[in-house]
Write a protein that holds these residues in place. Sequence first.
Motif, PDB file in Angstrom:
ATOM      1  N   SER A 150       0.845  -1.182   0.000  1.00  0.00           N
ATOM      2  CA  SER A 150       0.000   0.000   0.000  1.00  0.00           C
ATOM      3  C   SER A 150       0.885   1.237   0.000  1.00  0.00           C
ATOM      4  O   SER A 150       2.050   1.189   0.365  1.00  0.00           O
ATOM      5  CB  SER A 150      -0.935   0.005   1.204  1.00  0.00           C
ATOM      6  OG  SER A 150      -0.194  -0.034   2.400  1.00  0.00           O
ATOM      7  N   CYS A 151       0.326   2.354  -0.445  1.00  0.00           N
ATOM      8  CA  CYS A 151       1.058   3.617  -0.527  1.00  0.00           C
ATOM      9  C   CYS A 151       0.494   4.584   0.498  1.00  0.00           C
ATOM     10  O   CYS A 151      -0.716   4.614   0.731  1.00  0.00           O
ATOM     11  CB  CYS A 151       0.904   4.226  -1.912  1.00  0.00           C
ATOM     12  SG  CYS A 151       1.546   3.189  -3.223  1.00  0.00           S
ATOM     13  N   VAL A 152       1.367   5.394   1.093  1.00  0.00           N
ATOM     14  CA  VAL A 152       0.930   6.417   2.038  1.00  0.00           C
ATOM     15  C   VAL A 152       1.087   7.773   1.359  1.00  0.00           C
ATOM     16  O   VAL A 152       2.123   8.083   0.791  1.00  0.00           O
ATOM     17  CB  VAL A 152       1.760   6.380   3.339  1.00  0.00           C
ATOM     18  CG1 VAL A 152       1.314   7.477   4.285  1.00  0.00           C
ATOM     19  CG2 VAL A 152       1.630   5.016   4.000  1.00  0.00           C
ATOM     20  N   PHE A 153       0.032   8.576   1.401  1.00  0.00           N
ATOM     21  CA  PHE A 153       0.009   9.898   0.798  1.00  0.00           C
ATOM     22  C   PHE A 153       0.031  10.954   1.887  1.00  0.00           C
ATOM     23  O   PHE A 153      -0.219  10.651   3.053  1.00  0.00           O
ATOM     24  CB  PHE A 153      -1.254  10.064  -0.067  1.00  0.00           C
ATOM     25  CG  PHE A 153      -1.219   9.219  -1.308  1.00  0.00           C
ATOM     26  CD1 PHE A 153      -0.607   9.678  -2.451  1.00  0.00           C
ATOM     27  CD2 PHE A 153      -1.800   7.952  -1.315  1.00  0.00           C
ATOM     28  CE1 PHE A 153      -0.568   8.903  -3.593  1.00  0.00           C
ATOM     29  CE2 PHE A 153      -1.757   7.170  -2.449  1.00  0.00           C
ATOM     30  CZ  PHE A 153      -1.141   7.652  -3.597  1.00  0.00           C
ATOM     31  N   PRO A 154       0.309  12.213   1.529  1.00  0.00           N
ATOM     32  CA  PRO A 154       0.289  13.287   2.535  1.00  0.00           C
ATOM     33  C   PRO A 154      -1.016  13.264   3.320  1.00  0.00           C
ATOM     34  O   PRO A 154      -2.078  12.972   2.778  1.00  0.00           O
ATOM     35  CB  PRO A 154       0.408  14.554   1.695  1.00  0.00           C
ATOM     36  CG  PRO A 154       1.093  14.120   0.444  1.00  0.00           C
ATOM     37  CD  PRO A 154       0.619  12.702   0.195  1.00  0.00           C
TER      38      PRO A 154
ATOM     39  N   LYS B  49      -2.988   9.460   4.413  1.00  0.00           N
ATOM     40  CA  LYS B  49      -4.002   8.738   3.652  1.00  0.00           C
ATOM     41  C   LYS B  49      -3.333   7.525   3.006  1.00  0.00           C
ATOM     42  O   LYS B  49      -2.271   7.626   2.416  1.00  0.00           O
ATOM     43  CB  LYS B  49      -4.608   9.635   2.585  1.00  0.00           C
ATOM     44  CG  LYS B  49      -5.221  10.892   3.160  1.00  0.00           C
ATOM     45  CD  LYS B  49      -6.477  11.236   2.447  1.00  0.00           C
ATOM     46  CE  LYS B  49      -7.099  12.515   2.868  1.00  0.00           C
ATOM     47  NZ  LYS B  49      -7.398  12.769   4.178  1.00  0.00           N
ATOM     48  N   VAL B  50      -3.946   6.376   3.164  1.00  0.00           N
ATOM     49  CA  VAL B  50      -3.371   5.139   2.656  1.00  0.00           C
ATOM     50  C   VAL B  50      -4.178   4.660   1.454  1.00  0.00           C
ATOM     51  O   VAL B  50      -5.401   4.592   1.503  1.00  0.00           O
ATOM     52  CB  VAL B  50      -3.371   4.051   3.754  1.00  0.00           C
ATOM     53  CG1 VAL B  50      -2.841   2.740   3.207  1.00  0.00           C
ATOM     54  CG2 VAL B  50      -2.548   4.506   4.946  1.00  0.00           C
TER      55      VAL B  50
END
Length: 120
Positions: free
Chosen positions: A2-6, A9-10
Motif C-alpha cells: 500500500s502507498c501512504v500519501f500526505p 491517507k493510505v
Amino acid sequence: LSCVFPGDKVLEPLKYAKVAMDASVSRRKVEGCILGITSLLSHCLGKGKNAALVLRDVGVLLIEGRRVQMKFYSDFLERITGKRILEGAAFKVPQLLDTVLSRMVPIASLTFTGCIVVFP
C-alpha cells in the motif's frame, strides 16, 4: 503493498479475489472488466470526451472537462445514513442535497452539454 500519501491517507490495492468472490465470477473476469473500463475511460478523457461512470447501487461519477462530480442515489445514502434523504434531515449542509440523484433521471440530463459516454 500500500502507498501512504500526505495527510496519512493510505491507498490500498484492489482486492481482486474478494471482488470476484463477492460477485461470483472469476478473478480473471474481474481484472479484465476493471482494466477494460479504466482503459476506455482513459481513452475517452484523453480525447476530451465527457464521461459518466455508473456505479450500480451507489450513483454516478460525472466527468466534464475539468469538472468532476459524484451524484449518489438517494436509496444508497439512506442505507448508509439510516435516514430519509428527502426529508432533508439527513444533511446538516443543504448544498449536499445537490449530490442526491434519482434513479429515474436520465444520465445525459446531468451534463451541461447533454453529450456523454456512459460506462455501465
